[in-house]
Design a protein around this motif. Sequence first.
Motif, PDB file in Angstrom:
ATOM      1  N   ILE A 121      76.536  42.126  87.433  1.00 51.03           N
ATOM      2  CA  ILE A 121      76.224  43.501  87.024  1.00 51.03           C
ATOM      3  C   ILE A 121      76.907  44.486  87.970  1.00 51.03           C
ATOM      4  N   GLN A 122      77.390  45.573  87.401  1.00 52.63           N
ATOM      5  CA  GLN A 122      78.086  46.597  88.168  1.00 52.63           C
ATOM      6  C   GLN A 122      77.176  47.789  88.444  1.00 52.63           C
ATOM      7  N   GLY A 123      77.652  48.658  89.338  1.00 54.15           N
ATOM      8  CA  GLY A 123      76.988  49.941  89.521  1.00 54.15           C
ATOM      9  C   GLY A 123      77.200  50.817  88.298  1.00 54.15           C
ATOM     10  N   ASN A 124      76.456  51.901  88.210  1.00 52.50           N
ATOM     11  CA  ASN A 124      76.513  52.744  87.014  1.00 52.50           C
ATOM     12  C   ASN A 124      77.802  53.553  86.880  1.00 52.50           C
ATOM     13  N   CYS A 125      78.642  53.561  87.922  1.00 54.85           N
ATOM     14  CA  CYS A 125      79.947  54.217  87.826  1.00 54.85           C
ATOM     15  C   CYS A 125      80.869  53.606  88.872  1.00 54.85           C
ATOM     16  N   ALA A 126      82.124  53.953  88.784  1.00 53.45           N
ATOM     17  CA  ALA A 126      83.099  53.411  89.737  1.00 53.45           C
ATOM     18  C   ALA A 126      82.864  53.983  91.133  1.00 53.45           C
ATOM     19  N   ALA A 127      83.343  53.261  92.122  1.00 54.13           N
ATOM     20  CA  ALA A 127      83.276  53.759  93.500  1.00 54.13           C
ATOM     21  C   ALA A 127      84.076  55.050  93.614  1.00 54.13           C
ATOM     22  N   PRO A 128      83.541  56.066  94.263  1.00 60.26           N
ATOM     23  CA  PRO A 128      84.301  57.317  94.436  1.00 60.26           C
ATOM     24  C   PRO A 128      85.560  57.060  95.260  1.00 60.26           C
ATOM     25  N   VAL A 129      86.621  57.800  94.947  1.00 60.69           N
ATOM     26  CA  VAL A 129      87.911  57.560  95.605  1.00 60.69           C
ATOM     27  C   VAL A 129      88.335  58.689  96.541  1.00 60.69           C
ATOM     28  N   ARG A 130      87.656  59.845  96.507  1.00 62.96           N
ATOM     29  CA  ARG A 130      88.041  60.961  97.380  1.00 62.96           C
ATOM     30  C   ARG A 130      87.308  60.874  98.720  1.00 62.96           C
ATOM     31  N   LYS A 131      87.319  59.686  99.302  1.00 60.31           N
ATOM     32  CA  LYS A 131      86.614  59.442 100.547  1.00 60.31           C
ATOM     33  C   LYS A 131      87.491  58.585 101.447  1.00 60.31           C
ATOM     34  N   LEU A 132      87.150  58.562 102.712  1.00 57.25           N
ATOM     35  CA  LEU A 132      87.812  57.643 103.628  1.00 57.25           C
ATOM     36  C   LEU A 132      87.332  56.226 103.356  1.00 57.25           C
ATOM     37  N   LEU A 133      86.009  56.068 103.197  1.00 55.04           N
ATOM     38  CA  LEU A 133      85.398  54.767 102.953  1.00 55.04           C
ATOM     39  C   LEU A 133      84.363  54.866 101.844  1.00 55.04           C
ATOM     40  N   TYR A 134      84.204  53.781 101.105  1.00 56.40           N
ATOM     41  CA  TYR A 134      83.046  53.628 100.214  1.00 56.40           C
ATOM     42  C   TYR A 134      82.365  52.317 100.575  1.00 56.40           C
ATOM     43  N   TYR A 135      81.013  52.275 100.481  1.00 54.63           N
ATOM     44  CA  TYR A 135      80.278  51.101 100.951  1.00 54.63           C
ATOM     45  C   TYR A 135      78.942  50.988 100.244  1.00 54.63           C
TER      46      TYR A 135
END
Length: 454
Positions: free
Chosen positions: A72-86
């Motif tokens: 199962i995935q999260g409800n949306c994609a990982a945000p990309v306007r960041k240094l890191l996503y976690y």
Amino acid sequence: MLNNEEGVSGSLSRISLARLGWRRGVEDPVEEEQAPTYLNTTTNCPFLVISTDKLSAQYNGEARHGYDVGAIQGNCAAPVRKLLYYFEIYVKDKGQKGYVSIGFTDQHFKMTRQPGWEPNSFGYHGDDGCLYHGNGKASEPFGPKFTTGDTVGAGINYASQTVFFTKNGKLVGSTPKDVKGPLYPTIGLHSPNEKMDVNFGQRPFVFDIEQLAQEEREKRQTIIEKVSLPLSVSHWIVRSYLLHYGYKETLASFDTASGNTFPPVLPTPQENNSLDIVSYALDQRKILRQLIRNGDVDSAFKKLREWYPQLVQDDMSTICFLLHCQKYIELVMKGMLESAVNYARSELTRFFGVKYLEDLLQDCLALLAYEEPAKSSVGYLLSLAQRELVADAVNAMVLSTNPAVQNPESCLQSSLERLLRQLTACCLERRLLNGGQGEIFCLHKMLHGGKEGS
């Protein structure tokens, strides 16, 4: 008379406002990017039971083959306007075999497969501690196994373009992120009674993600600080900036304060010519700036007609438009609304229909629609910054009258501003090379000590 276009090449007479640095109102803040906050039950596979808060999952299949995984995935994609996503998971129960996994997958991922078993996916698996990426084959040993009671995390480092994993607050390792499209945080379960909770940031992470971000920024800053610069170049840049904008007294104070502290930089012939150009008409430019900053547009017009009549002989020029707008604004600021209306009728109506001037013209006229214009969306026109913009434009036009100037557009900005534009362009290019991912560069925040993308 020229038609209402920006003008012929090499002339600044009908230059657009944007080229002079004008921006409408306050810049819109960057829209906040959506980040995952719960598990996406709309694509839920039949082998999982999801809690009502959509933050816990349990495997209820029989695990007879490789296509009865519960992913199962999260409800949306990982945000990309960041240094890191976690994000992190807590393994409540490893079940019969401990086939728990965590990672990232694309939007086409099959929810009956483990992360890492399908193309464009990454998965760190608890039963063997291996990393899988796209083909179902395990990598070399990647990290320790994980089981009941462990907290495991997965993240994306957009600066280094890697996917990384953690266990119980410690970094396990990373792998190159060779997928450019959106990636979704994903978990997989594949044996009876496996249970886990997911943390998308609704509570503190076990791993110190802020410390990792700080280390990444310091690493990048260290690389920058190792770049050597010519001796005293910053002194030369500041001095040329003051010269360019006609800050004569400040320049004198700067020269007095610096004294012999900075050894002279031997300029190239081209740089010598540049200094001669920005030194041109320094006294006149200083007086014009002071008049405009004080709101005395009539005297500024008078001086221009006396010293540089060629700049105001075209009553449809951009500089005439800016000065007439500023005169109108000064009348509004003084509460002389009837005089402002009469001035607009006599001096501003001729600019109706000039496309590249219409935004500022509309905002100026809109000042009369508000009882308290300073609190309105066009209140920016009443600020000192608007006077400075007009003063800068007049300054550039005066510099362009220097017979030594070969390209009038070179007068529009100082060496410092050209450097800042180059810096911005390099940061934008770096982000484009990463597929448009990573922190958004904000020059204003950087200059005020903030972090990129913060």
